[in-house]
Design an enzyme around this catalytic site. Structure first.
Site, PDB file in Angstrom:
ATOM      1  N   TYR A  52       0.717  -1.223  -0.022  1.00  0.00           N
ATOM      2  CA  TYR A  52       0.017   0.016  -0.028  1.00  0.00           C
ATOM      3  C   TYR A  52       0.725   1.641  -0.177  1.00  0.00           C
ATOM      4  O   TYR A  52       0.173   2.235   0.043  1.00  0.00           O
ATOM      5  CB  TYR A  52      -0.878   0.103   1.316  1.00  0.00           C
TER       6      TYR A  52
ATOM      7  N   LYS B  42       1.806 -14.010   5.610  1.00  0.00           N
ATOM      8  CA  LYS B  42       1.836 -14.869   4.545  1.00  0.00           C
ATOM      9  C   LYS B  42       3.471 -15.070   4.308  1.00  0.00           C
ATOM     10  O   LYS B  42       4.089 -15.150   3.468  1.00  0.00           O
ATOM     11  CB  LYS B  42       1.546 -14.342   3.068  1.00  0.00           C
TER      12      LYS B  42
ATOM     13  N   ASP C 263      -4.393 -17.319   4.667  1.00  0.00           N
ATOM     14  CA  ASP C 263      -5.511 -17.966   3.950  1.00  0.00           C
ATOM     15  C   ASP C 263      -6.067 -18.840   5.061  1.00  0.00           C
ATOM     16  O   ASP C 263      -7.360 -19.269   4.927  1.00  0.00           O
ATOM     17  CB  ASP C 263      -4.877 -18.824   2.674  1.00  0.00           C
TER      18      ASP C 263
ATOM     19  N   ASP D 294      -6.898  -5.430   4.945  1.00  0.00           N
ATOM     20  CA  ASP D 294      -8.038  -4.898   4.242  1.00  0.00           C
ATOM     21  C   ASP D 294      -9.028  -6.262   3.836  1.00  0.00           C
ATOM     22  O   ASP D 294     -10.103  -5.865   3.981  1.00  0.00           O
ATOM     23  CB  ASP D 294      -7.403  -4.561   2.824  1.00  0.00           C
TER      24      ASP D 294
END
Ligand code: NAD
Length: 419
Positions: free
Chosen positions: A148, A218, A284, A308
Site C-alpha cells: 500500500y 503470509k 489463507d 484489508d
C-alpha cells in the site's frame, strides 16, 4: 472547552472537550448529525452536564472543494493535529491524476499507523454464519507500509525498464516470467513498523483483558516481509512484555527441549494465569478458520493488505458494511480519527434510509478511547435493544423476521429513547 493532551503516553482528557468532525459527502450529511445527537444524548444522560463535547466542523471532500477550492484544506489538517481526536463521515474520492485519496492523506499526515476494526455481532442482526455470537475480534491492521505504500511502476515506462535492468544486471534476478510486459510494485515492511503495530495490539489485549493476539501473515511465501513481521512480533512480545505473555515461539522451544507434553502444560498454565497467548497463522488458513472456529481468535495483528481483506470478510459475518466501525490511530502521539468504514453511498443519499450505525459505533470507539465508558456502553446497549425489537434501517430490516423498517431519523429517535 479544553484540548486533549498526551503526557508520558497517557491521554489527558478534560471534562469539556472540543472534537473536530468532518460531516462527509453523500450519506455523510445524514449520518453525521444523527451520530452527534445520539452521542450528545448519551453524554448528557450519563454525566448530567459534568462532561460535554463541543463539535467543531472542519471541511474536507466535496463540501471543502466547493467552499474553498481545496479537497483537504490545511485548516482541517491543523484541527486534527491540534485537537488529537476527531471523527469523520465518508468522503468522495476525487477522480483525476495527482489527487491522493483524502483518507490516505489524513492517515499519512498524522502517521496513523493502526487501523482498528472491532468486529462483534449484535443480537437481532441477521448474519450469513450459523453462530455469529462466536465472532468477537479486534483487527489491528498496519496502516502505513506494505504494498500500500504506493511504490509501483507501470509496464512499458522508462522507470519500469530501469528497475528491470537493475534487477537483472545488478541483483541477478532471473525469475521474472514476462519481464518486458511486467509492472512492478515494492512491498516495504519494517521492523519498527511491525513492532509498533503489534505492540499496540498486545497493549490493547492487556487493557481489555482479551485472551490472545494472533499475528496473521503470509510468511511462508514472503519470507522477509511477512515472515519478518511474525518473527519481529514474537521477539518484541517476549522482550517487552515478559511474563504478561506466552508466545508460541516459547511453546516450540519448550517442545524441542522438554517434549510436547511439557509445552502443552506450559501453555495451559499460561492460560490459567490469564497471560496473553501470542500465536500466528497463515492468512489463507486464517480466513478459513474465521468461518470454522471464530472463537479461537480475539485480537488480530496483521499487515496492510491482509488487513484489508480480513476486515471486510469479518464485517460481512456480523451484518455488513452499514454496521462496521473503524478508527485510524497513532497510540504514541495520541492522534486518532474515528470513521465510517463505508463510502458515500450515492445511490441512497438524501433518501433518509442510510444506516448510521457504522459512524455511530465509530463514535462509541471514540468515547472508549477517551475513557468515557459509560456513554459508550449506553449507546451499545441501546443499539442492541433496538435490533432485538426487530427495528432497523432497511439494509438490516429486510433480512429480519417481523421487522419494522425505520428511516434514518426514526432510527436515531429510537436509539435515543432506548439509551
Ligand atoms: P459505498 O460503501 O458507498 O456503497 C456500497 C454499497 O453499500 C451501496 O449499495 C450502498 O448503498 C451500500 N451502503 C454503504 N453504506 C451504507 C449504509 N451506511 N447503510 C446502508 N447501505 C449502505 O461504496 P462505493 O459505492 O464503492 O463508493 C462510493 C464513494 O465513496 C466513492 O467516491 C468512493 O471513493 C467513496 N468511499 C469513501 C470511503 C471513505 O471515505 N472512508 C470508503 C469507501 C468508498
Amino acid at each position: 472547552m479544553a484540548k486533549l493532551k498526551i503526557e508520558n503516553g497517557k491521554l489527558i482528557v478534560p471534562d469539556n472537550i472540543t472534537i473536530p468532525y468532518i460531516a462527509g459527502d453523500g450519506v455523510g450529511t445524514e449520518i453525521s448529525p444523527v451520530t452527534k445527537s445520539i452521542i450528545d444524548s448519551a453524554v448528557k444522560k450519563c454525566y448530567a452536564g459534568k462532561r460535554n463535547i463541543e463539535w467543531l466542523e472542519v471541511l474536507a471532500g466535496e463540501k471543502a472543494f466547493d467552499q474553498t477550492g481545496s479537497w483537504l484544506p490545511e485548516e482541517s489538517m491543523k484541527a486534527f493535529r491540534e485537537y488529537l481526536v476527531g471523527i469523520k463521515g465518508p468522503l468522495t474520492t476525487p477522480v483525476g491524476g495527482g489527487i491522493r485519496s483524502l483518507n490516505v492523506a489524513l492517515r499519512q499526515e498524522l502517521d496513523l499507523y493502526v487501523c482498528l476494526r472491532p468486529v462483534r455481532w449484535f443480537k437481532g442482526v441477521v448474519s450469513p454464519v450459523k453462530e455469529p455470537q462466536k465472532v468477537n475480534m479486534h483487527i489491528f491492521r498496519e496502516n502505513t507500509e506494505d504494498i500500500y505504500a504506493g511504490i509501483e511502476w507501470q509496464q512499458g515506462t522508462p522507470e519500469a525498464e530501469k528497475l528491470l535492468h537493475f534487477l537483472q544486471n545488478e541483483m541477478n534476478v532471473h525469475k521474472i516470467r514476462f519481464p518486458k510486459t511486467s509492472s512492478f510494485g515494492v512491498k516495504p515492511v519494517s521492523e519498527e513498523g511491525s513492532e509498533r503495530l503489534i505492540r499496540s495490539a498486545i497493549k490493547y489485549a492487556i487493557e481489555h483483558k482479551l485472551p490472545s493476539v494472533t499475528l496473521v501473515h503470509k510468511g511462508n511465501i514472503m519470507k522477509f516481509t511477512e515472515g519478518g513481521f511474525k518473527l519481529w512480533g514474537y521477539a518484541m512480545a517476549e522482550r517487552e512484555f515478559g511474563d504478561q505473555v506466552f508466545t508460541m515461539m516459547q511453546y516450540d522451544r519448550i517442545k524441542k527441549s522438554h517434549g510436547a507434553s511439557m509445552a502443552e502444560t506450559a501453555l495451559k498454565e499460561s492460560m490459567e494465569q490469564k497471560k496473553i497467548i501470542i500465536k500466528d497463522v497463515i492468512a489463507d488458513a486464517f480466513l478459513q478458520n474465521t468461518l470454522l472456529i471464530p472463537e479461537e481468535y480475539s485480537v488480530i495483528a496483521t499487515l496492510n493488505l491482509n488487513g484489508d481483506y480480513i476486515s471486510d470478510q469479518l464485517a460481512a459475518m456480523v451484518g455488513g458494511i452499514g454496521i462496521a466501525p473503524g478508527a485510524n490511530i497513532n497510540y504514541i502521539t495520541g492522534h486518532a480519527i474515528f470513521e465510517a468504514t463505508h463510502g458515500t453511498a450515492p445511490n441512497i443519499a438524501g433518501k433518509n434510509k442510510v444506516n448510521p450505525s457504522s459512524l455511530l459505533l465509530s463514535g462509541v470507539m471514540m468515547l472508549e478511547y477517551l475513557g468515557w465508558k459509560e456513554a459508550a456502553g449506553s449507546i451499545v446497549n441501546s443499539l442492541e435493544k433496538t435490533f432485538q425489537s426487530h427495528k432497523a434501517t432497511v439494509d438490516l430490516a429486510r433480512f429480519m423476521e417481523n421487522s419494522e423498517t425505520l428511516t434514518t431519523t426514526e432510527f436515531r429517535d429510537e436509539i435515543i429513547r432506548n439509551l
